[in-house]
Design a protein around this motif. Sequence first.
Motif, PDB file in Angstrom:
ATOM      1  N   VAL A 175       0.860  -1.176   0.000  1.00 47.25           N
ATOM      2  CA  VAL A 175       0.000   0.000   0.000  1.00 47.25           C
ATOM      3  C   VAL A 175       0.898   1.228   0.000  1.00 47.25           C
ATOM      4  O   VAL A 175       1.763   1.365   0.871  1.00 47.25           O
ATOM      5  N   ILE A 189      -8.984  -0.309   1.029  1.00 41.91           N
ATOM      6  CA  ILE A 189      -7.805  -0.822   0.330  1.00 41.91           C
ATOM      7  C   ILE A 189      -7.405  -2.193   0.856  1.00 41.91           C
ATOM      8  O   ILE A 189      -7.036  -3.077   0.086  1.00 41.91           O
ATOM      9  N   LEU A 203      -3.305   4.375  -1.754  1.00 38.88           N
ATOM     10  CA  LEU A 203      -4.275   4.898  -0.804  1.00 38.88           C
ATOM     11  C   LEU A 203      -4.355   6.403  -1.059  1.00 38.88           C
ATOM     12  O   LEU A 203      -3.512   7.176  -0.599  1.00 38.88           O
TER      13      LEU A 203
END
Length: 163
Positions: A84, A154, A115
Motif C-alpha cells: 500500500v 484498500i 491509498l
Amino acid sequence: METAGALGHELAMRSLTCVYGGSCTGLMKQLADSALAAGGKVVGVTVQALKDREEFHQGLTELHVLPTKHERKHLMVQLSDGFVALPGGIGTFEEFFEVYTLQQMGFHAKPFGLLNVNGFFEPLELMLETAEKEGFLKNSHQEAIIRAVNPDEILDLIIKRGV
C-alpha cells in the motif's frame, strides 16, 4: 496522519504484519505506532548507511539492516504479501514503481495499491492514464493497481486479490 494511523490499526486488527523502512518520523512513524499500539507486528527494513545517520523506531518487532538498497527492496518484497502506498515523496514513488514493474515482469503476483488520501495520487493517475492513451501502458497493467480512499477499503481489496 489520521489515515496512516487508521491503516496501522487496521493492519493489526486483521493480523497483517506491517513491513516498512523502519523510520521514526512522519506518516510512517504514525503507521508503525498505531499498528504496535493495537497489538500488531511491525518489521523495519533499512540499509546500514541510513541506520548509521538516522533515528529508527525503537519499538519494532524486527529491524533488518542490509548493506545495499537493492537488497533492502528485495527483502521487503519477500517479506510482504501486498503493498500500500500512502502519500509521500520520491522514495514512495520509487518503491511503488519498483513493485509495479516487478509485478508486470512476473517477479511477483502480490496485490498493490494507492491509498489516495485527499486526492494526493490524482496527478499520478492522470500520468498513468496518459501513458495508457499514448500506448505506453497496457490497460491490464492499469487495472493491476488497486485504488482506494480509506484503509478499510484498500485492505479489503488487497485481501480479495490474494493476501
